[in-house]
Enzyme design. Structure first.
Site, mmCIF file in Angstrom:
data_model
loop_
_atom_site.group_PDB
_atom_site.id
_atom_site.type_symbol
_atom_site.label_atom_id
_atom_site.label_comp_id
_atom_site.label_asym_id
_atom_site.label_seq_id
_atom_site.Cartn_x
_atom_site.Cartn_y
_atom_site.Cartn_z
ATOM 1 N N MET A 144 79.151 -28.952 9.475
ATOM 2 C CA MET A 144 78.520 -29.780 10.510
ATOM 3 C C MET A 144 79.412 -30.986 10.751
ATOM 4 S SD MET A 144 74.629 -31.295 10.618
ATOM 5 C CE MET A 144 74.809 -32.243 9.091
ATOM 6 N N HIS A 145 79.986 -31.050 11.940
ATOM 7 C CA HIS A 145 80.901 -32.165 12.202
ATOM 8 C C HIS A 145 80.813 -32.702 13.625
ATOM 9 C CE1 HIS A 145 83.156 -28.831 14.010
ATOM 10 N NE2 HIS A 145 83.790 -29.749 14.704
ATOM 11 N N ARG A 146 80.208 -31.957 14.549
ATOM 12 C CA ARG A 146 80.225 -32.378 15.955
ATOM 13 C C ARG A 146 79.398 -33.643 16.160
ATOM 14 N NH1 ARG A 146 82.376 -29.181 19.856
ATOM 15 N NH2 ARG A 146 83.057 -27.123 19.181
ATOM 16 N N ASP A 169 78.227 -25.780 13.378
ATOM 17 C CA ASP A 169 78.336 -26.210 14.781
ATOM 18 C C ASP A 169 79.775 -26.048 15.271
ATOM 19 O OD1 ASP A 169 79.617 -28.324 13.511
ATOM 20 O OD2 ASP A 169 78.120 -29.831 14.045
#
Length: 438
Positions: free
Chosen positions: A208-210, A286
């Site tokens: 999860m990085h967006r 994501d």
């Protein structure tokens, strides 16, 4: 022939590795240009060595900065290299700032641009990647698209079908290629943090990085609440420093860290992560690239987004968009865990990105175009004749190529009842509508 390749990020290096292999196997001169916006020279060189790739000929060393700063520095550095090296073609891959910079500079220098993984569209212009990929496509001369849908996107935008090649996605080649390298180093080089986790049952790999997720406190809360309920899964989360910092700002990091079923580890290298994916029951992500890798490795994917530029993974059944909705995440993850038929159906989803020969297809097409003189960019020598777009219904048996020859026309799109088709040569046009120019 001399081919230059611009690379800026690890996903680009990974996806271009099969293309680089093919260039070398066909004894074509290669100029590798690394923009270096994410890593210092030593780290970058090490990654190329790990993937058994040649070290870049040029490292521009752009470093971090705003989109505008990075792109400007890249353009300046890439221009210097291209003026010096005078390649016959420049290849770019994907949708990064390096792609934008390379395509713009080469097109201004009248060097043909080949865009690998062209034609992807999320139709979300708030994403910088969408602007990059659309701009690169405007500057390109050859389009190597992963799927028919990507080809249709370009055709609708007015790109000639003769410049578009449906080659599949090099991510398939890269997964098969690089998993072999990863398995060779399994016992000797895998990080100790990860080594102890690879033998766990029911692994869910999370990334999860967006910004649309990690910068939105409500979404983060919903996702963590979902993870808390997935007690029968071992959730391995290589957490990016920026993601960790945002969770700390939201006072949520300790809650996540204290969940018994969640194993937080530092970000791992690509080869280690590829191993982790291959041993996972499902992927929760994501990331765009992981949607492709998951379906290639036959791992069900749940995507923490509300749209995707990889819609084929969804339509083929290997990926489900769950957004940040707690109920959706828990429901679908448990269904994959507890419903074997459902899980097997997702695992057996047809890979829309091909069989793993995209790199060879791309280089064969480039060589054919080069040998036939089709890569030259010359000023027009004929007086322009006005052409117009028309729609027609075809009542007789005729193929796309026959119609184009007989009518001195270029078919852009075929409308077949409720579907849109990309106009490949041998498609029969009877009882179909076409959009064409002549």
């Amino acid at each position: 022939m001399k081919i230059a390749i611009v690379l800026g990020t690890r996903p680009e290096i990974i996806k271009m590795s099969p293309v680089i292999d093919e260039i070398e196997s066909q004894n074509i001169e290669l100029v590798l240009i690394h923009t270096g916006q994410h890593y210092d020279s030593e780290m970058s060189d090490q990654f190329f060595l790990e993937l058994e790739l040649p070290t870049p000929n040029f490292n521009i060393g752009v470093g971090s900065g705003s989109h505008g700063q990075q792109t400007g520095k890249m353009m300046e550095g890439i221009e210097e290299v291209l003026v010096e090296e005078k390649p016959d073609m420049l290849l770019v891959q994907g949708d990064t700032n390096a792609v934008l910079a390379g395509a713009l500079v080469a097109s201004k220098l009248h060097i043909p641009v080949g865009h690998v993984e062209a034609g992807l569209r999320s139709f979300d212009d708030t994403m910088p990647e969408e602007i990059n990929r659309k701009t690169a496509d405007i500057c390109s001369n050859l389009y190597f698209v992963p799927t028919t849908q990507s080809a249709i996107n370009l055709a609708i935008e007015g790109i000639s079908r003769y410049k578009i090649a449906i080659t599949g996605n090099t991510v398939v080649d890269a997964c098969f290629r690089n998993l072999k390298i990863a398995e060779k180093r399994l016992k000797s080089a895998v990080s100790s943090d990860l080594q102890n986790l690879l033998d766990l049952d029911n692994i869910l790999t999370l990334t999860m990085h967006r910004a649309e997720n990690v910068d939105n406190k409500e979404r983060v809360i919903n996702i963590i609440n979902a993870l808390e309920q997935l007690k029968d899964l071992n959730i391995i989360f290589p957490i990016h420093p920026r993601t960790a910092n945002r969770l700390k700002e939201f006072n949520l990091f300790d809650k996540l860290k204290n969940l018994e079923n969640v194993h937080l580890i530092k970000p791992v290298g690509y080869l280690d992560f590829l191993l982790l994916q291959s041993k996972s029951l499902l992927i929760l992500t994501d990331s765009g690239g992981l949607q492709e890798e998951a379906i290639t490795l036959n791992i069900p994917a749940l995507t923490l987004r509300y749209n995707t530029e990889r819609p084929e993974t969804v339509s083929e059944g290997g990926n489900i968009l769950v957004g940040s909705n707690t109920e959706n995440i828990v429901k679908m993850a448990n269904k994959i865990l507890n419903n074997k038929d459902f899980s097997d159906k997702m695992k057996s989803a047809k890979n829309p990105y091909g069989d793993g020969d995209s790199g060879k297809q791309i280089i064969d097409i480039i060589l054919n175009s080069y040998n036939n003189g089709k890569l030259k960019i010359d000023s027009p020598s004929d007086i322009m004749i006005n052409s117009s777009s028309k729609i027609a219904v075809i009542n007789e048996d005729t193929t796309v190529s026959d119609f184009e020859k007989e009518n001195n026309a270029l078919i852009q799109i075929i409308y077949n009842k409720n579907d849109i088709e990309f106009p490949e040569d041998n498609i029969n046009l009877k009882d179909k509508f076409i959009l064409y120019s002549s």
